[in-house]
Design a protein around this motif. Sequence first.
Motif, PDB file in Angstrom:
ATOM      1  N   TRP A 275       0.844  -1.184   0.000  1.00  0.00           N
ATOM      2  CA  TRP A 275       0.000   0.000   0.000  1.00  0.00           C
ATOM      3  C   TRP A 275       0.886   1.243   0.000  1.00  0.00           C
ATOM      4  O   TRP A 275       1.848   1.323   0.743  1.00  0.00           O
ATOM      5  CB  TRP A 275      -0.890   0.022   1.237  1.00  0.00           C
ATOM      6  N   GLN A 276       0.550   2.220  -0.855  1.00  0.00           N
ATOM      7  CA  GLN A 276       1.323   3.456  -0.957  1.00  0.00           C
ATOM      8  C   GLN A 276       0.523   4.603  -0.342  1.00  0.00           C
ATOM      9  O   GLN A 276      -0.659   4.776  -0.634  1.00  0.00           O
ATOM     10  CB  GLN A 276       1.627   3.753  -2.421  1.00  0.00           C
ATOM     11  N   LEU A 277       1.187   5.397   0.503  1.00  0.00           N
ATOM     12  CA  LEU A 277       0.541   6.532   1.152  1.00  0.00           C
ATOM     13  C   LEU A 277       0.271   7.635   0.131  1.00  0.00           C
ATOM     14  O   LEU A 277       1.179   8.091  -0.565  1.00  0.00           O
ATOM     15  CB  LEU A 277       1.428   7.052   2.289  1.00  0.00           C
ATOM     16  N   GLU A 278      -0.995   8.041   0.050  1.00  0.00           N
ATOM     17  CA  GLU A 278      -1.409   9.080  -0.897  1.00  0.00           C
ATOM     18  C   GLU A 278      -1.656  10.422  -0.218  1.00  0.00           C
ATOM     19  O   GLU A 278      -1.376  11.473  -0.783  1.00  0.00           O
ATOM     20  CB  GLU A 278      -2.677   8.649  -1.645  1.00  0.00           C
TER      21      GLU A 278
ATOM     22  N   ASP B 174      -7.266  19.044   7.881  1.00  0.00           N
ATOM     23  CA  ASP B 174      -6.411  19.496   6.784  1.00  0.00           C
ATOM     24  C   ASP B 174      -5.888  18.260   6.048  1.00  0.00           C
ATOM     25  O   ASP B 174      -5.446  17.303   6.671  1.00  0.00           O
ATOM     26  CB  ASP B 174      -5.212  20.298   7.297  1.00  0.00           C
ATOM     27  N   THR B 175      -5.936  18.299   4.713  1.00  0.00           N
ATOM     28  CA  THR B 175      -5.430  17.182   3.916  1.00  0.00           C
ATOM     29  C   THR B 175      -4.066  17.545   3.349  1.00  0.00           C
ATOM     30  O   THR B 175      -3.904  18.574   2.695  1.00  0.00           O
ATOM     31  CB  THR B 175      -6.403  16.842   2.771  1.00  0.00           C
ATOM     32  N   ILE B 176      -3.092  16.686   3.622  1.00  0.00           N
ATOM     33  CA  ILE B 176      -1.734  16.872   3.130  1.00  0.00           C
ATOM     34  C   ILE B 176      -1.511  15.797   2.070  1.00  0.00           C
ATOM     35  O   ILE B 176      -1.592  14.607   2.356  1.00  0.00           O
ATOM     36  CB  ILE B 176      -0.714  16.727   4.273  1.00  0.00           C
ATOM     37  N   ARG B 177      -1.287  16.206   0.849  1.00  0.00           N
ATOM     38  CA  ARG B 177      -1.122  15.266  -0.265  1.00  0.00           C
ATOM     39  C   ARG B 177       0.342  14.845  -0.425  1.00  0.00           C
ATOM     40  O   ARG B 177       1.254  15.577  -0.065  1.00  0.00           O
ATOM     41  CB  ARG B 177      -1.607  15.893  -1.550  1.00  0.00           C
ATOM     42  N   LYS B 178       0.514  13.672  -1.018  1.00  0.00           N
ATOM     43  CA  LYS B 178       1.838  13.132  -1.288  1.00  0.00           C
ATOM     44  C   LYS B 178       2.613  14.110  -2.162  1.00  0.00           C
ATOM     45  O   LYS B 178       2.113  14.569  -3.185  1.00  0.00           O
ATOM     46  CB  LYS B 178       1.694  11.788  -2.003  1.00  0.00           C
ATOM     47  N   PRO B 179       3.851  14.435  -1.748  1.00  0.00           N
ATOM     48  CA  PRO B 179       4.659  15.332  -2.587  1.00  0.00           C
ATOM     49  C   PRO B 179       5.120  14.634  -3.858  1.00  0.00           C
ATOM     50  O   PRO B 179       5.118  13.403  -3.935  1.00  0.00           O
ATOM     51  CB  PRO B 179       5.850  15.682  -1.687  1.00  0.00           C
TER      52      PRO B 179
ATOM     53  N   GLU C 108      15.201   6.881  11.653  1.00  0.00           N
ATOM     54  CA  GLU C 108      14.490   8.089  11.231  1.00  0.00           C
ATOM     55  C   GLU C 108      15.478   9.116  10.690  1.00  0.00           C
ATOM     56  O   GLU C 108      15.210  10.299  10.692  1.00  0.00           O
ATOM     57  CB  GLU C 108      13.696   8.666  12.403  1.00  0.00           C
ATOM     58  N   ARG C 109      16.578   8.645  10.184  1.00  0.00           N
ATOM     59  CA  ARG C 109      17.640   9.515   9.701  1.00  0.00           C
ATOM     60  C   ARG C 109      17.228  10.211   8.408  1.00  0.00           C
ATOM     61  O   ARG C 109      16.720   9.592   7.484  1.00  0.00           O
ATOM     62  CB  ARG C 109      18.890   8.676   9.484  1.00  0.00           C
ATOM     63  N   ALA C 110      17.425  11.504   8.360  1.00  0.00           N
ATOM     64  CA  ALA C 110      17.229  12.319   7.158  1.00  0.00           C
ATOM     65  C   ALA C 110      15.809  12.252   6.606  1.00  0.00           C
ATOM     66  O   ALA C 110      15.605  12.365   5.401  1.00  0.00           O
ATOM     67  CB  ALA C 110      18.242  11.925   6.083  1.00  0.00           C
ATOM     68  N   GLU C 111      14.819  12.101   7.474  1.00  0.00           N
ATOM     69  CA  GLU C 111      13.422  12.058   7.016  1.00  0.00           C
ATOM     70  C   GLU C 111      12.994  13.420   6.481  1.00  0.00           C
ATOM     71  O   GLU C 111      13.394  14.461   7.001  1.00  0.00           O
ATOM     72  CB  GLU C 111      12.476  11.671   8.156  1.00  0.00           C
ATOM     73  N   THR C 112      12.140  13.392   5.481  1.00  0.00           N
ATOM     74  CA  THR C 112      11.496  14.609   4.993  1.00  0.00           C
ATOM     75  C   THR C 112      10.310  14.907   5.913  1.00  0.00           C
ATOM     76  O   THR C 112       9.945  14.087   6.758  1.00  0.00           O
ATOM     77  CB  THR C 112      10.978  14.396   3.563  1.00  0.00           C
ATOM     78  N   SER C 113       9.682  16.041   5.741  1.00  0.00           N
ATOM     79  CA  SER C 113       8.507  16.348   6.564  1.00  0.00           C
ATOM     80  C   SER C 113       7.391  15.338   6.289  1.00  0.00           C
ATOM     81  O   SER C 113       6.671  14.926   7.208  1.00  0.00           O
ATOM     82  CB  SER C 113       8.025  17.783   6.319  1.00  0.00           C
ATOM     83  N   TRP C 114       7.241  14.894   5.041  1.00  0.00           N
ATOM     84  CA  TRP C 114       6.249  13.877   4.666  1.00  0.00           C
ATOM     85  C   TRP C 114       6.541  12.560   5.389  1.00  0.00           C
ATOM     86  O   TRP C 114       5.668  11.945   5.971  1.00  0.00           O
ATOM     87  CB  TRP C 114       6.267  13.693   3.152  1.00  0.00           C
ATOM     88  N   GLY C 115       7.800  12.156   5.370  1.00  0.00           N
ATOM     89  CA  GLY C 115       8.201  10.936   6.058  1.00  0.00           C
ATOM     90  C   GLY C 115       8.005  11.028   7.565  1.00  0.00           C
ATOM     91  O   GLY C 115       7.579  10.075   8.213  1.00  0.00           O
TER      92      GLY C 115
END
Length: 142
Positions: free
Chosen positions: A36-39, A46-51, A99-106
């Motif tokens: 399953w891929q996070l969309e 608030d809806t935050i969409r996949k970058p 959790e190294r170098a995670e983006t805000s989405w991650g």
Amino acid sequence: MKNLLHSLTMVLFSLLVSSCGKTTTISSNMELTGKWQLESIVQEEDTIRKPGPAKGQLDVSLNFKDKGELEGTSSTNYITGFYETAQQNTIQLGGGGTERAETSWGNLFVNALPNVNVYDLKSNRLILFYENNNQLIFSRVQ
């Protein structure tokens, strides 16, 4: 004495069988099995969409395997663990990774995952609910 022991055994067996009726844990759920891929993520309405794709970043995903095994990817790291479902669409996820170098989405995904407690599965869409009706919304990959 033999009859008493037999009666006690039967009572204990009956209690065991009847107590499992509503709380039986299922180690894995065949409908969930697969990738399953996070969309999108819904937080406080608030809806935050996949970058969009970025160099060196992974798609955020979960792979529910047989026997309750769980694998996944955050934006830059790999996750391993377990999952367990029960009646009334409850789910428990456990495990971890770096959790190294995670983006805000991650980071949104990694921080939400341990708090997931209910799921909704319809066709090729999976919603994992956490903290006050917040949602991780996935689409099926395979």
